[in-house]
Write a protein that holds these residues in place. Sequence first.
Motif, mmCIF file in Angstrom:
data_model
loop_
_atom_site.group_PDB
_atom_site.id
_atom_site.type_symbol
_atom_site.label_atom_id
_atom_site.label_comp_id
_atom_site.label_asym_id
_atom_site.label_seq_id
_atom_site.Cartn_x
_atom_site.Cartn_y
_atom_site.Cartn_z
ATOM 1 N N CYS A 5 -41.658 21.430 -111.727
ATOM 2 C CA CYS A 5 -40.453 20.757 -111.242
ATOM 3 C C CYS A 5 -40.729 19.265 -111.165
ATOM 4 C CB CYS A 5 -40.060 21.287 -109.868
ATOM 5 S SG CYS A 5 -39.536 23.011 -109.909
ATOM 6 N N LEU A 6 -39.790 18.480 -111.654
ATOM 7 C CA LEU A 6 -39.935 17.032 -111.687
ATOM 8 C C LEU A 6 -38.763 16.383 -110.964
ATOM 9 C CD1 LEU A 6 -40.882 16.699 -115.458
ATOM 10 C CD2 LEU A 6 -42.444 16.697 -113.513
ATOM 11 N N ALA A 7 -39.034 15.291 -110.283
ATOM 12 C CA ALA A 7 -37.988 14.539 -109.600
ATOM 13 C C ALA A 7 -37.136 13.778 -110.615
ATOM 14 C CB ALA A 7 -38.624 13.558 -108.617
ATOM 15 N N ALA A 8 -35.992 13.313 -110.180
ATOM 16 C CA ALA A 8 -35.138 12.481 -111.028
ATOM 17 C C ALA A 8 -35.840 11.162 -111.328
ATOM 18 C CB ALA A 8 -33.801 12.221 -110.334
ATOM 19 N N HIS A 9 -35.541 10.592 -112.474
ATOM 20 C CA HIS A 9 -36.043 9.278 -112.896
ATOM 21 C C HIS A 9 -37.560 9.245 -113.053
ATOM 22 C CE1 HIS A 9 -31.959 8.165 -112.080
ATOM 23 N NE2 HIS A 9 -32.101 8.513 -110.823
ATOM 24 N N GLN A 10 -38.100 10.323 -113.573
ATOM 25 C CA GLN A 10 -39.546 10.429 -113.797
ATOM 26 C C GLN A 10 -39.792 10.669 -115.278
ATOM 27 O OE1 GLN A 10 -41.360 13.350 -111.239
ATOM 28 N NE2 GLN A 10 -43.216 13.428 -112.447
ATOM 29 N N ASP A 11 -40.763 9.963 -115.857
ATOM 30 C CA ASP A 11 -41.104 10.214 -117.255
ATOM 31 C C ASP A 11 -41.763 11.573 -117.399
ATOM 32 O OD1 ASP A 11 -40.114 7.890 -118.383
ATOM 33 O OD2 ASP A 11 -42.014 6.810 -118.257
ATOM 34 N N VAL A 12 -41.301 12.320 -118.385
ATOM 35 C CA VAL A 12 -41.925 13.600 -118.725
ATOM 36 C C VAL A 12 -43.005 13.333 -119.767
ATOM 37 C CG1 VAL A 12 -41.538 15.952 -119.552
ATOM 38 C CG2 VAL A 12 -39.719 14.765 -118.305
ATOM 39 N N SER A 66 -40.028 7.925 -125.414
ATOM 40 C CA SER A 66 -40.291 8.486 -124.085
ATOM 41 C C SER A 66 -39.144 9.400 -123.715
ATOM 42 C CB SER A 66 -40.405 7.364 -123.042
ATOM 43 O OG SER A 66 -41.469 6.502 -123.336
ATOM 44 N N ILE A 67 -39.406 10.307 -122.788
ATOM 45 C CA ILE A 67 -38.361 11.190 -122.264
ATOM 46 C C ILE A 67 -38.484 11.175 -120.752
ATOM 47 C CG2 ILE A 67 -37.405 13.518 -122.203
ATOM 48 C CD1 ILE A 67 -38.700 13.969 -124.978
ATOM 49 N N ALA A 68 -37.358 10.896 -120.077
ATOM 50 C CA ALA A 68 -37.344 10.814 -118.617
ATOM 51 C C ALA A 68 -36.291 11.758 -118.054
ATOM 52 C CB ALA A 68 -37.045 9.387 -118.173
ATOM 53 N N THR A 69 -36.534 12.217 -116.841
ATOM 54 C CA THR A 69 -35.545 13.038 -116.159
ATOM 55 C C THR A 69 -34.423 12.132 -115.665
ATOM 56 O OG1 THR A 69 -36.728 12.835 -114.059
ATOM 57 C CG2 THR A 69 -37.253 14.755 -115.420
ATOM 58 N N VAL A 70 -33.205 12.633 -115.707
ATOM 59 C CA VAL A 70 -32.049 11.926 -115.171
ATOM 60 C C VAL A 70 -31.709 12.507 -113.807
ATOM 61 C CG1 VAL A 70 -29.606 11.378 -115.562
ATOM 62 C CG2 VAL A 70 -31.199 11.431 -117.492
ATOM 63 N N THR A 71 -31.872 13.812 -113.697
ATOM 64 C CA THR A 71 -31.682 14.536 -112.440
ATOM 65 C C THR A 71 -32.984 15.276 -112.148
ATOM 66 O OG1 THR A 71 -30.930 16.552 -113.542
ATOM 67 C CG2 THR A 71 -29.232 14.909 -112.996
ATOM 68 N N PRO A 72 -33.125 15.878 -110.965
ATOM 69 C CA PRO A 72 -34.291 16.755 -110.778
ATOM 70 C C PRO A 72 -34.271 17.831 -111.868
ATOM 71 C CG PRO A 72 -33.211 16.346 -108.688
ATOM 72 C CD PRO A 72 -32.303 15.780 -109.758
ATOM 73 N N CYS A 73 -35.436 18.130 -112.428
ATOM 74 C CA CYS A 73 -35.520 19.063 -113.558
ATOM 75 C C CYS A 73 -36.606 20.103 -113.337
ATOM 76 C CB CYS A 73 -35.852 18.311 -114.849
ATOM 77 S SG CYS A 73 -34.533 17.250 -115.442
#
Length: 156
Positions: A5-12, A66-73
């Motif tokens: 699980c990743l928070a919003a606005h975090q680079d994957v 790069s790929i970042a989360t926009v919402t929690p993912c």
Amino acid sequence: MQVGCLAAHQDVVRERDPPSRCFTLLEGFCCSYKETLDGKRQIMAVHVPGDLPDLQSLHLRVLDNSIATVTPCRVGFIQHAALRSLGRDRPRLVEACWRSTLIDAAIVREWMAQHRAARCLCPSVPPPVRVVHAPGGGRAGAGRNLRLADDPGRAW
């Protein structure tokens, strides 16, 4: 598959990193982006649950975006070695994955061409605000509008 699980606005994944795994988006929204020369982000694509946003990394020595989360993912990471093994056992699955990747690339090319043409013809028209709607008709971000950027394909 390792689920996380990743928070919003975090680079994957980050541009220029050497990839060793791909991921599938299980829940939430993320976006592929490139950094412009002045340090802003330019969104290249928005990804929804079920997408494999970085499948092309299977054949890259370093990532080109790069790929970042926009919402929690919630994402599922899949090691490249496991994907290669699966591909040897199931060649039709490989064909389907590459067909999906090629379709995504064609969509991006068309989208960028249309976007640039529209900007040349009407540079003074402000871009629309994009809103991401969550599955089931709700809005992403606990009922709030989610502004991704002024518009996709434009730096923010």
